[in-house]
Design an enzyme around this catalytic site. Structure first.
Site, short mmCIF file in Angstrom:
data_model
loop_
_atom_site.label_atom_id
_atom_site.label_comp_id
_atom_site.label_asym_id
_atom_site.label_seq_id
_atom_site.Cartn_x
_atom_site.Cartn_y
_atom_site.Cartn_z
N ARG A 215 -6.60 2.31 19.10
CA ARG A 215 -6.71 1.81 17.73
C ARG A 215 -7.78 2.54 16.94
O ARG A 215 -7.76 2.56 15.71
CB ARG A 215 -6.98 0.30 17.76
CG ARG A 215 -6.59 -0.43 16.49
CD ARG A 215 -6.78 -1.93 16.59
NE ARG A 215 -8.11 -2.27 17.01
CZ ARG A 215 -8.42 -3.03 18.05
NH1 ARG A 215 -7.47 -3.55 18.81
NH2 ARG A 215 -9.67 -3.29 18.37
N TYR B 104 -0.12 -0.94 -10.53
CA TYR B 104 1.09 -1.09 -9.70
C TYR B 104 1.26 -2.59 -9.37
O TYR B 104 0.30 -3.25 -8.91
CB TYR B 104 0.86 -0.26 -8.44
CG TYR B 104 1.95 -0.32 -7.40
CD1 TYR B 104 3.25 0.05 -7.69
CD2 TYR B 104 1.65 -0.71 -6.09
CE1 TYR B 104 4.24 0.02 -6.72
CE2 TYR B 104 2.63 -0.73 -5.11
CZ TYR B 104 3.92 -0.38 -5.44
OH TYR B 104 4.89 -0.40 -4.47
N ASP C 87 -6.81 4.06 -7.86
CA ASP C 87 -5.53 4.46 -7.26
C ASP C 87 -5.21 5.84 -7.86
O ASP C 87 -4.84 5.95 -9.03
CB ASP C 87 -4.46 3.43 -7.59
CG ASP C 87 -3.12 3.76 -6.93
OD1 ASP C 87 -2.86 4.95 -6.68
OD2 ASP C 87 -2.34 2.82 -6.67
N LYS D 63 3.60 8.99 -0.91
CA LYS D 63 4.15 9.76 -2.03
C LYS D 63 3.94 11.26 -1.79
O LYS D 63 4.59 11.83 -0.94
CB LYS D 63 3.51 9.29 -3.34
CG LYS D 63 3.49 7.77 -3.53
CD LYS D 63 4.89 7.22 -3.73
CE LYS D 63 4.92 5.76 -4.10
NZ LYS D 63 4.56 4.80 -3.04
C1 LIG Z 1 0.79 3.92 -7.96
C2 LIG Z 1 1.14 3.36 -6.63
N1 LIG Z 1 0.15 2.93 -5.84
C3 LIG Z 1 0.39 2.40 -4.63
C4 LIG Z 1 1.67 2.29 -4.16
C5 LIG Z 1 1.91 1.63 -2.83
O1 LIG Z 1 2.12 2.55 -1.84
P1 LIG Z 1 2.97 2.19 -0.53
O2 LIG Z 1 4.40 2.11 -0.97
O3 LIG Z 1 2.67 3.33 0.37
O4 LIG Z 1 2.46 0.88 -0.01
C6 LIG Z 1 2.74 2.74 -4.94
C7 LIG Z 1 4.13 2.65 -4.43
O5 LIG Z 1 5.09 2.86 -5.13
C8 LIG Z 1 2.46 3.28 -6.21
O6 LIG Z 1 3.44 3.70 -7.02
#
Ligand SMILES: Cc1ncc(COP(=O)(O)O)c(C=O)c1O
Length: 394
Positions: A59, A113, A185, A210
């Protein structure tokens, strides 16, 4: 390993490739492990407490995860380290739990988000943290929103539906003066287009799902932070038992190596399609951070080294059914969540539904595009047919 003076294009190739992890192989191999065996009790005792770079228990990672984390850290000048998480949302929620305590107040950008919002309004609230939303374009006006209880400010720039670009250095400068922690983010730009720690952010968060992974086949998240916050972030992520599979770390690191060239092509293709859309009679507005009418465009010009491939547009007239006709008639755009892979995607979006303090005007049906690595001419021809179907249905 990359050196301090190397440029980002070199660091992305060399990062995380310590010889003890690669053993002469170009890509650090997949080190799968739960149990790690020790030769003696003394050696076992000496390995405690667990730390990155020293085998202890599965882990706590193996070179597969450490090399990816180190390569991500290398892309953020001023950063001390990176922790990996099984998804972007896991990274965001762990980072927030890391800094917030019962009774604290969090200032959260209204364009965030939606699942981040859900985490704040749900679990964080349950643990006694109050979330107040702020306008993404507040800039240095954030100073007026701070109270004695404000512990952290969360930013997402640009927003992933409506693309407001925030004044990140301005907000972070004020936060630092007032002893408030900042989290960003940074998924849209990645550290290649916006090195967030150097801009004053305390926690730079990515959904690696992404652009880092880049091939739509792995879920992962990361949090990169400064020397000041690094020890406690390690403690939090260990306490939460966060771990990513070494196979996924291998794929993410392989994706990362080509991030620079992929982003360049996403940017070029995206701009070509976005500029074409601007000219179409069925399109009211194209919302792309590189366009002067994008809210916060001046911050994008000042702070970013380029654009990725995600943007939105607003249709004229029509409604839900006509928008569905457009989307379903496309051949080269997959209909699905996420973005950042090599392929183009389309999504119907209704951002007004999720905003609370800065609702965008209802101008018409909205569509978000992720522009992939296809030939942009094929994408334009596909969209032309889609817009014709939209026009007929509207
Ligand atoms: C701007 C943004 N932040 C975070 C996330 C979340 O990422 P994950 O899908 O890997 O949990 C997304 C997912 O679409 C996103 O568009």
């Amino acid at each position: 390993m990359s050196g301090d003076g190397d440029r980002p294009g070199t660091r992305i190739v060399a990062g995380g490739r310590r010889s003890e992890w690669t053993r002469g192989i170009v890509n650090p191999p997949v080190w799968r492990a739960s149990t790690i065996l020790f030769d003696s009790v003394a050696e076992m005792r000496a390995a405690y407490p667990p730390e990155d770079g020293r085998l202890y228990y599965g882990r706590n990672g193996t070179p597969s995860q450490w090399s990816l984390a180190e390569a991500l850290t290398d892309l953020e000048p001023g950063a001390k380290g990176t922790r990996l998480f099984p998804s972007g949302v896991a990274a965001i929620s762990a980072a927030l739990m890391n800094v917030l305590r019962p009774g604290d107040e969090l200032l959260m950008v209204d364009s965030v988000y939606a699942p981040t919002r859900k985490f704040c309004d749900g679990l964080l609230k349950q643990y006694g943290v109050t979330t107040r939303y702020y306008d993404p374009l507040v800039g240095e006006g954030i100073a007026d929103l701070l109270t004695d209880a404000t512990r952290a400010i969360f930013l997402e720039s640009p927003g992933s539906l409506t693309f407001e670009v925030q004044d990140v250095p301005g907000i972070c400068g004020i936060a630092r003066e007032r002893g408030v922690v900042t989290l960003l983010d940074n998924t849209w730009a990645t550290p290649l287009l916006f090195p967030a720690i150097a801009a004053g952010v305390d926690f730079s968060i990515l959904s690696c799902t992404k652009y880092v992974v880049g091939h739509s086949d792995v879920m992962m998240g990361s949090v990169t932070t400064t020397e000041e916050h690094w020890p406690y972030l390690c403690e939090t992520s260990r306490a939460l038992g966060q771990h990513v599979s070494p196979d996924d770390a291998f794929l993410a690191l392989r994706g990362l190596r080509t991030l620079g060239v992929r982003l360049k092509r996403h940017e070029e293709n995206g701009l070509e399609v976005a500029r074409w859309l601007l000219e179409q009679p069925q399109v009211g507005r194209v919302i792309h951070p590189a366009f002067p009418d994008c809210p916060g465009h001046e911050s994008w010009t000042r702070d970013f080294k380029g654009a990725s491939g995600l943007f939105s547009f607003v249709l004229k007239g029509g409604g839900e059914a006509a928008r569905a006709r457009l989307i379903e008639s496309l051949r080269h755009f997959g209909l699905g969540y996420s973005w950042g892979g090599y392929e183009s995607l389309v999504l119907p979006i209704d951002p007004q539904r999720v905003r609370s303090v800065s609702k965008p005007e209802e101008e018409g049906p909205m569509v978000r595009l992720h522009i992939g690595l296809e030939d942009p001419q094929d994408l334009v021809e596909d969209l032309a047919a889609g817009l014709a179907a939209y026009g007929a249905a509207a």
